[in-house]
Design an enzyme around this catalytic site. Structure first.
Site, PDB file in Angstrom:
ATOM      1  N   GLN A  10     155.217  19.878  43.519  1.00  0.00           N
ATOM      2  CA  GLN A  10     156.277  20.192  44.687  1.00  0.00           C
ATOM      3  C   GLN A  10     156.422  19.405  45.744  1.00  0.00           C
ATOM      4  OE1 GLN A  10     156.799  24.296  44.324  1.00  0.00           O
ATOM      5  NE2 GLN A  10     158.528  24.421  46.004  1.00  0.00           N
ATOM      6  N   HIS A 204     148.508  28.171  46.674  1.00  0.00           N
ATOM      7  CA  HIS A 204     146.868  27.770  46.591  1.00  0.00           C
ATOM      8  C   HIS A 204     145.757  28.607  47.374  1.00  0.00           C
ATOM      9  CE1 HIS A 204     147.985  25.318  43.437  1.00  0.00           C
ATOM     10  NE2 HIS A 204     148.806  24.566  44.062  1.00  0.00           N
ATOM     11  N   GLN A 253     144.445  28.540  39.057  1.00  0.00           N
ATOM     12  CA  GLN A 253     145.080  27.349  39.790  1.00  0.00           C
ATOM     13  C   GLN A 253     146.035  27.928  40.779  1.00  0.00           C
ATOM     14  OE1 GLN A 253     148.811  26.141  38.927  1.00  0.00           O
ATOM     15  NE2 GLN A 253     148.418  23.977  38.404  1.00  0.00           N
TER      16      GLN A 253
END
Length: 314
Positions: A10, A204, A253
């Protein structure tokens, strides 16, 4: 010459991406149509025409970037005879890991599109807009140790962690807004430039756990096969062909660190890679590759001429 295909994440999206591929190659048009059909929306029209604010929405940007990457890979195979099997490894940055797996035949294109649409929606739902933040620490002193020290300072008031280890001089932190703001001040004290990122959620980091839970449920029901080239995973920076390990790491992830610098170094130093090809929109990963592994070749593949030149060079 050992080759690895890279797939962008992204931030590489832009209105008009993939349009020249679709205009030039039937194989690319097939990919965009299949993604539109899988999602039940005219994503290809949004990619070609905008508006930008709609394309930038996480739930649209993620499948759109994957679609461009897969259009590149299918065109390479169908038009130029260059299959993913020619690569020693595949790797993708964050959502790009899904593109890598789709390109390597581990997940069907339709399933990948739907998983990424859900991933974008789940990430947006996980943290209310304005409550999370991310920042890029840039400069010669910006390494993981500095970022961890800054994140530790921010953690005094909330969640703050290192989210992306991109390359020497570019590390990203993520977490609660107050914590990231405090970490930014600490990073500046330590000698780094700190730039808040214009993102809709703190990716994240542990605040994404609700999204990880949603993805765990969706991935449990998804068919995942062994990829045709080993995937160097974000969370381990090591290769795998194991479908169940891949399923597990795609969940990890969501909240875990993207170990991109380590992944690139492993591919060069242990995997023998001398050439990287970035399949998809933009040139971000190619630029990173040149900084991480200056002796390796790195080329972006997103325009028709790029694909033709790359195929001729093999």
């Amino acid at each position: 010459m050992s080759l690895a295909f890279l797939f962008p994440g992204q931030g590489s999206q832009a209105v008009g991406m993939g349009a020249d591929l679709a205009d030039a190659f039937g194989a690319a048009r097939e990919v965009f149509q299949e993604v539109d059909d899988a999602l039940g929306q005219k994503l290809s029209k949004l990619m070609r025409e905008g508006p930008e604010d709609q394309l930038t929405l996480t739930e649209n940007a993620q499948p759109a970037l994957m679609a461009v990457s897969l259009a590149v890979m299918r065109t390479l195979e169908k038009e130029f005879g260059v299959a993913v099997d020619k690569a020693a490894f595949v790797a993708g940055h964050s959502l790009g890991e899904y593109s890598a797996l789709a390109a390597a035949g581990a997940i069907s294109l339709a399933d990948t599109a739907r998983l990424l649409k859900l991933r974008g929606q789940a990430m947006q739902r996980a943290v209310p807009v304005g409550e999370g933040a991310m920042a890029s620490l840039i400069g010669p002193k910006s390494d993981v140790a500095l970022a961890e020290a800054a994140a530790a300072a921010g953690s005094a008031v909330g969640v703050c962690v290192v989210a992306n280890d991109n390359n020497a001089g570019n590390v990203v932190i993520s977490g609660a807004k107050a914590a990231v703001d405090l970490a930014i001040e600490k990073a500046k004290e330590l000698g780094a430039r700190a730039i808040p990122l214009n993102v809709s959620a703190p990716f994240h980091c542990p605040l994404m756990q609700p999204a990880a839970d949603e993805m765990a449920e969706a991935l449990a029901a998804a068919t995942i096969l062994a990829p045709r080239a080993p995937l160097v995973a974000n969370v381990t920076a090591r290769p795998t062909l194991d479908p169940e390990a891949i399923r597990r790491m795609l969940v990890e992830q969501v909240t875990g660190r993207v170990r991109w610098r380590e992944s690139m170094l492993w591919m060069v130093e242990q995997g023998g890679v001398t050439r990287f090809a970035e399949a998809g929109a933009g040139k971000v990963l190619s630029g990173m590759a040149k900084r991480i592994a200056p002796d390796a070749e790195a080329v972006p593949l997103n325009a028709p001429a790029d694909l033709e030149a790359f195929a001729k060079s093999l």
